[in-house]
Design a protein around this motif. Structure first.
Motif, PDB file in Angstrom:
ATOM      1  N   UNK A   1       0.846  -1.213   0.000  1.00 19.72           N
ATOM      2  CA  UNK A   1       0.000   0.000   0.000  1.00 19.72           C
ATOM      3  C   UNK A   1       0.876   1.257   0.000  1.00 19.72           C
ATOM      4  N   UNK A   2       1.924   1.238   0.839  1.00 20.72           N
ATOM      5  CA  UNK A   2       2.792   2.431   0.884  1.00 20.72           C
ATOM      6  C   UNK A   2       3.565   2.578  -0.434  1.00 20.72           C
ATOM      7  N   UNK A   3       4.057   1.450  -0.939  1.00 22.31           N
ATOM      8  CA  UNK A   3       4.806   1.524  -2.199  1.00 22.31           C
ATOM      9  C   UNK A   3       3.912   2.105  -3.305  1.00 22.31           C
ATOM     10  N   UNK A   4       2.633   1.697  -3.319  1.00 16.85           N
ATOM     11  CA  UNK A   4       1.709   2.237  -4.340  1.00 16.85           C
ATOM     12  C   UNK A   4       1.565   3.748  -4.154  1.00 16.85           C
ATOM     13  N   UNK A   5       1.480   4.202  -2.915  1.00 16.43           N
ATOM     14  CA  UNK A   5       1.329   5.646  -2.658  1.00 16.43           C
ATOM     15  C   UNK A   5       2.579   6.404  -3.113  1.00 16.43           C
ATOM     16  N   UNK A   6       3.748   5.844  -2.780  1.00 17.22           N
ATOM     17  CA  UNK A   6       4.992   6.505  -3.201  1.00 17.22           C
ATOM     18  C   UNK A   6       5.073   6.532  -4.728  1.00 17.22           C
ATOM     19  N   UNK A   7       4.559   5.470  -5.348  1.00 18.14           N
ATOM     20  CA  UNK A   7       4.661   5.419  -6.812  1.00 18.14           C
ATOM     21  C   UNK A   7       3.777   6.455  -7.490  1.00 18.14           C
ATOM     22  N   UNK A   8       2.556   6.646  -6.986  1.00 21.05           N
ATOM     23  CA  UNK A   8       1.720   7.651  -7.665  1.00 21.05           C
ATOM     24  C   UNK A   8       2.262   9.050  -7.409  1.00 21.05           C
ATOM     25  N   UNK A   9       3.029   9.198  -6.317  1.00 21.15           N
ATOM     26  CA  UNK A   9       3.636  10.509  -6.068  1.00 21.15           C
ATOM     27  C   UNK A   9       4.818  10.756  -7.011  1.00 21.15           C
ATOM     28  N   UNK A  10       5.368   9.697  -7.599  1.00 21.82           N
ATOM     29  CA  UNK A  10       6.502   9.870  -8.510  1.00 21.82           C
ATOM     30  C   UNK A  10       6.083   9.729  -9.970  1.00 21.82           C
ATOM     31  N   UNK A  11       5.080   8.898 -10.230  1.00 21.56           N
ATOM     32  CA  UNK A  11       4.629   8.680 -11.605  1.00 21.56           C
ATOM     33  C   UNK A  11       3.104   8.788 -11.588  1.00 21.56           C
ATOM     34  N   UNK A  12       2.619   9.949 -11.909  1.00 19.73           N
ATOM     35  CA  UNK A  12       1.192  10.229 -11.718  1.00 19.73           C
ATOM     36  C   UNK A  12       0.284   9.343 -12.572  1.00 19.73           C
ATOM     37  N   UNK A  13       0.798   8.842 -13.697  1.00 18.18           N
ATOM     38  CA  UNK A  13      -0.061   8.025 -14.563  1.00 18.18           C
ATOM     39  C   UNK A  13       0.109   6.521 -14.297  1.00 18.18           C
ATOM     40  N   UNK A  14       0.705   6.181 -13.174  1.00 14.26           N
ATOM     41  CA  UNK A  14       0.899   4.762 -12.820  1.00 14.26           C
ATOM     42  C   UNK A  14      -0.452   4.184 -12.395  1.00 14.26           C
ATOM     43  N   UNK A  15      -1.228   3.718 -13.367  1.00 12.52           N
ATOM     44  CA  UNK A  15      -2.596   3.312 -13.050  1.00 12.52           C
ATOM     45  C   UNK A  15      -2.645   2.035 -12.215  1.00 12.52           C
ATOM     46  N   UNK A  16      -1.578   1.241 -12.252  1.00  7.10           N
ATOM     47  CA  UNK A  16      -1.581   0.013 -11.453  1.00  7.10           C
ATOM     48  C   UNK A  16      -1.506   0.379  -9.964  1.00  7.10           C
ATOM     49  N   UNK A  17      -0.638   1.352  -9.647  1.00 12.31           N
ATOM     50  CA  UNK A  17      -0.541   1.799  -8.251  1.00 12.31           C
ATOM     51  C   UNK A  17      -1.846   2.494  -7.823  1.00 12.31           C
ATOM     52  N   UNK A  18      -2.414   3.305  -8.708  1.00 17.53           N
ATOM     53  CA  UNK A  18      -3.696   3.957  -8.387  1.00 17.53           C
ATOM     54  C   UNK A  18      -4.781   2.922  -8.127  1.00 17.53           C
ATOM     55  N   UNK A  19      -4.787   1.869  -8.930  1.00 16.86           N
ATOM     56  CA  UNK A  19      -5.817   0.824  -8.820  1.00 16.86           C
ATOM     57  C   UNK A  19      -5.789   0.241  -7.393  1.00 16.86           C
ATOM     58  N   UNK A  20      -4.586   0.014  -6.875  1.00 18.67           N
ATOM     59  CA  UNK A  20      -4.471  -0.520  -5.519  1.00 18.67           C
ATOM     60  C   UNK A  20      -4.930   0.510  -4.490  1.00 18.67           C
ATOM     61  N   UNK A  21      -4.421   1.721  -4.662  1.00 15.78           N
ATOM     62  CA  UNK A  21      -4.682   2.775  -3.680  1.00 15.78           C
ATOM     63  C   UNK A  21      -6.183   3.098  -3.598  1.00 15.78           C
ATOM     64  N   UNK A  22      -6.820   3.183  -4.743  1.00 18.88           N
ATOM     65  CA  UNK A  22      -8.259   3.509  -4.741  1.00 18.88           C
ATOM     66  C   UNK A  22      -9.054   2.449  -3.988  1.00 18.88           C
ATOM     67  N   UNK A  23      -8.660   1.183  -4.180  1.00 20.86           N
ATOM     68  CA  UNK A  23      -9.436   0.096  -3.564  1.00 20.86           C
ATOM     69  C   UNK A  23      -9.245   0.001  -2.051  1.00 20.86           C
ATOM     70  N   UNK A  24      -8.360   0.810  -1.503  1.00 20.12           N
ATOM     71  CA  UNK A  24      -8.203   0.818  -0.048  1.00 20.12           C
ATOM     72  C   UNK A  24      -9.329   1.614   0.621  1.00 20.12           C
TER      73      UNK A  24
END
Ligand SMILES: Nc1ncnc2c1ncn2[C@@H]1O[C@H](COP(=O)(O)OP(=O)(O)OP(=O)(O)O)[C@@H](O)[C@H]1O
Length: 670
Positions: free
Chosen positions: A396-419
């Motif tokens: 979960x944290x890695x996904x958050x750090x990833x969207x903060x570095x790559x805004x179009x990382x939809x895989x990380x967003x997909x995880x984060x949204x489902x939280x």
């Protein structure tokens, strides 16, 4: 001549390897023969010979191995400051650095994320809906099977259509849809700057193939040294040959009997065949083992797989000690008790717990042992099995750090949204075009919140605000801390044991704060995950004494004075998954060889002669277990046997040591 220390104590073949000139060098090294020491000495000797440290590249399979070797080499040579200039790391980490520098040439966006396998499964899940491959029908391939098929096609270079026809025939009715999905998956990853492990290597290989960039990249190095060459796959072979096309300045080290990553596409034949790629290769064999007593090597030599490989016969000048011991136990609980008692007996003899390790084929084999150790208050640390990075809160944290570095990382967003409560996979897919849009316009936060279910709106607004703030923070430490602040309420709401989990996340953020670049930190974490938070903080305190439990895969390259190997019965070691294929069995045998070569002074192999039918079964059904087929007659000749079971039972379960076998009968029950 050699007064700088790197040659101290090297034996003749090691010294020959360390001082070898520029012609291609292949070092075939048996277990414990000092591969690490030899490579380290060679790096130090190259520097002392005048090779600029920044023109030496060392490729390894773990970051720790590269760091250790490079810092030791620098300390041994006349230029201790060389450590900073030497180049090295894992294949994937070096690939990531290069790809980050050449995103434009590769047609990739400037912001990139690295996908691990679980992320790739999510990415496939996101796309399969558009290709008619989602649904309740049980014959529909699930995202995990699709990723297996995709990776197999990539790692073996086989067209998907052919692979489906030969290896996945039950998917044949979906061939067109699958091929279309894979095409879209590749394009989508490229557009979004998402690279999986294979992509990183493929991108490096493409850079080397480029007529302009390739020679420039290869020309940066005079020497390329590769550790654990038996574990490379075809793409890695191409990279090595791209870096050193004629073999000049190339050194590889490996042991084909320790190749244990075939399931990831590695092939020990690459080591065996490498010599044929060059005109004038020098091959040096290291056979003197500096780790183990000869009595233990007698077993190692007896069980070393020889199929098509190099015949190495290990020898040691360390005499004395006991022969390896086979301990036959009544059942798995008796095995757990026997191991705990042996560990305590060694401790009573003055051995530290840290001098001992219990090795197992698969992480869950130690379930009962862990109960036993806890009951007897024996502290232990376990390596292998579930990796720290696979824990949900860490992802979960890695996904958050990833969207903060790559805004179009939809895989990380997909995880984060489902939280967020109220947002499931379908809702998350609807929100993705808003939050991960390539061209953000207007108030995207308000748009996303308005599109979310009412119950999720407050928490989603707060998460999205937090991420927006994090992206605005310049310092890595501030950015990582702001990400954690945004995630914290979701972790508290989601996990009953959130206090412990937040402790892990605090340590991760503290480690990130020390990194020069957040995206690179996250990529490195994904490529070479720590086993636990203690790994992030360096080795545990020296005063701590604990027993090590480890899978054999995680024990590779390590050594302990006393080693216990458990569950040596067919179906456990070798694993039942491997029993039906010859290649699978060979890989298990190499794994067994790795296990028995970890011990310096004492080695005990435990075989519980009854195993439960089901790991989590409610009943207590057991059946007789067959002692591992790797402990054959030749192995028995160089071992002692300790029976902790009635003689009657031993006779019932140990026909493999009988002089005359009746295979046609045995095979009926195999
Ligand atoms: N020339 C030497 N003199 C004394 N000890 C040595 C020498 N070379 C290696 N050793 C010791 O032998 C042990 C094994 O060395 P190392 O770990 O480098 O072997 P390895 O070939 O990488 O083993 P493996 O493949 O089994 O992991 C280490 O304890 C190392 O310090």
């Amino acid at each position: 001549m050699f007064d700088n220390g790197w040659d101290a104590g090297l034996d003749d073949p090691q010294l020959a390897a360390a001082t070898h000139g520029d012609a291609p060098l292949i070092i075939l090294a048996g277990a414990g023969t000092g591969k690490t020491r030899t490579l380290t000495a060679r790096v130090a000797s190259l520097i002392d010979r005048g090779v600029p440290p920044e023109r030496i590249l060392l490729l390894t399979f773990t970051r720790r191995a590269a760091d250790d070797m490079l810092s030791r080499a620098a300390a041994m040579c006349t230029q201790p400051e060389a450590a900073r200039r030497l180049q090295g790391g894992t294949f994937h980490a070096v690939a990531h650095q290069l790809v980050s520098r050449h995103t434009e040439s590769l047609g990739l966006p400037a912001e990139m994320s690295v996908l691990d396998r679980a992320d790739s499964v999510d990415a496939m899940d996101l796309l399969r809906h558009d290709h008619g491959l989602a649904g309740q029908d049980s014959r529909m391939p699930n995202p995990s099977a699709l990723i297996d098929l995709y990776s197999r096609a990539v790692s073996t270079g086989t067209p998907a259509r052919k692979l489906i026809a030969t290896d996945f025939p039950w998917l044949e009715t979906h061939t067109d849809a699958i091929v279309g999905l894979f095409r879209a998956y590749t394009t989508r990853k490229r557009e979004r700057g998402l690279l999986d492990f294979d992509d990183l290597l493929l991108a490096w290989r493409s850079l080397l193939d480029d007529p302009v960039l390739g020679p420039e990249l290869a020309g940066r190095y005079d020497h390329v040294l590769v550790d654990e060459y038996q574990d490379v796959n075809q793409t890695q072979v191409d990279i090595v040959l791209g870096l050193r096309p004629t073999g000049r300045g190339l050194t590889v080290v490996g042991d084909d009997a320790q190749a244990i990553y075939a399931f990831r596409g590695s092939d020990s034949n690459h080591l065996i065949n490498l010599g044929a790629a060059f005109d004038d290769p020098t091959i040096i064999s290291l056979e003197r083992n500096f780790r183990s007593r000869q009595r233990l090597l007698d077993l190692a030599n007896a069980v070393r797989p020889v199929a098509a490989g190099h015949r190495l016969q290990l020898h040691s000048r360390r005499d004395g000690g006991h022969r390896a011991r086979l301990v036959r136990c009544h059942d798995a609980p008796a095995e757990a008790r026997a191991i705990a008692e042996a560990v305590l007996a060694h401790a009573a003899d003055g051995r530290r717990l840290r001098d001992q390790a219990v090795l197992m084929r698969t992480g869950h084999h130690s379930d009962l042992l862990e109960v036993e150790l806890t009951a007897r208050q024996i502290p232990y640390v376990k390596f292998g099995g579930l990796k720290f990075l696979e824990a949900a809160h860490v992802k979960d944290l890695v996904a958050t750090l990833r969207v903060a570095s790559n805004r179009v990382d939809e895989v990380a967003w997909y995880r984060l949204l489902r939280l967020h409560d109220g947002i499931g996979p379908a809702r998350a897919r609807e929100l993705l075009p808003i939050v991960a849009a390539a061209d953000l316009s207007g108030d995207w936060v308000a748009d996303a919140v308005a599109a979310a279910p009412a119950m999720s709106r407050v928490s989603l607004a707060s998460t999205l605000d937090g991420i927006g703030q994090a992206r605005g923070r310049g310092r890595v430490a501030d950015r990582a801390a702001t990400c954690l602040a945004a995630l914290r309420p979701l972790v508290v709401a989601r996990y009953a044991d959130s206090v412990a989990r937040l402790g892990d996340l605090d340590r991760l953020v503290a480690a990130a704060a020390l990194a020069p670049d957040l995206a690179a930190f996250v990529a490195e974490l994904t490529l070479d995950p720590p086993a636990s938070t203690s790994d992030l903080a360096g080795p545990p305190h020296l005063d701590d004494d604990y027993l090590v439990l480890s899978t054999v895969h995680s024990a590779k390259g390590l050594e302990w004075p006393i080693v216990h190997v458990m569950h040596l019965v067919d179906g456990a070691f070798p694993s039942d998954m491997a029993l039906t294929s010859n290649d699978g069995l060979l890989e298990e045998q190499r794994l067994f060889y790795v296990a028995v070569t970890r011990a310096a002074d004492e080695l005990a192999l435990y075989a519980p002669l009854r195993m439960p039918h089901h790991r989590f079964g409610r009943d207590d059904k057991h059946s007789f277990a067959q002692i591992s087929r790797f402990i054959d007659d030749d192995a028995m000749k160089v071992m002692d046997v300790l029976d902790l079971v009635p003689v009657r039972e031993v006779a019932a379960v140990a026909p493999r040591s009988a002089r005359v076998r009746m295979p046609e009968l045995d095979d009926l029950w195999a």
